[in-house]
Design a protein around this motif. Structure first.
Motif: not given
Length: 178
Positions: A31-37, A65-66, A113-115, A117-123
């Motif tokens: 579910f998280i991998k569908k939209d890691p952002t 996912c909001e 979290i690792d999924i 984390l790389p997108n933390i600056y993308k929201g």
């Protein structure tokens, strides 16, 4: 705890009658991998209902996912007696939530979290919440247990939510206690 059911194949939702915890975890990962952002909330909560000869406890696990939906499942535990003492029942609800939260080991939480984390600056974000079916209003009989149960959730490192913000316990899990 004498009444706990075997955890291995004890989760279900509308499409799967029997899932292991590992299967539940994989659904959450996918579910998280569908939209890691996305902005994710992993939420746990338990509600109970006293029936004629038993008390049913339902623990919900929801990954939300909001603005983009959610995936959810439940775990059912039936205690073969009427649990009429409110403190005992609320405490047991919290214990069942704690038990399911404990399945999410540090390694499993880090994997989720690792999924994002790389997108933390993308929201992207990831928080874990424990929803407790209690309220602090004057009319709520459970208000005297708020500090105790909130402290138990905080000790697990998850954000506690009480009514009216504890929808996984007070709405989602509640639907399946009847």
């Amino acid at each position: 705890m004498a009444y706990l059911n075997k955890l291995e194949d004890n989760f279900q939702n509308l499409t799967n009658n029997s899932m292991s915890f590992e299967e539940v975890f994989q659904h959450i990962v996918q579910f998280i991998k569908k939209d890691p952002t996305g902005q994710y909330r992993l939420i746990f909560g338990t509600d109970s209902q006293v029936h004629t000869t038993y008390t049913r406890f339902i623990t919900g696990i929801v990954i939300q996912c909001e603005t983009k939906g959610a995936w959810a499942c439940i775990r059912r535990v039936d205690v073969p007696r009427k649990m009429l003492n409110l403190h005992e029942r609320i405490s047991y609800e919290t214990s069942l939530t704690e038990e399911v939260v404990s399945l999410f080991t540090k390694e499993k939480k880090n994997r989720l979290i690792d999924i994002v984390l790389p997108n933390i600056y993308k929201g992207s974000s990831f928080i874990i919440e424990g929803h407790i079916d209690i309220g602090s209003s004057q009319k709520n009989k459970t208000r005297i247990f708020v500090n105790e149960m909130v402290s138990r959730m905080e000790s697990l490192g998850i954000e506690p939510k009480i009514k009216p913000d504890s929808f996984v316990a007070s709405s989602y899990a509640n639907r399946f206690t009847k």
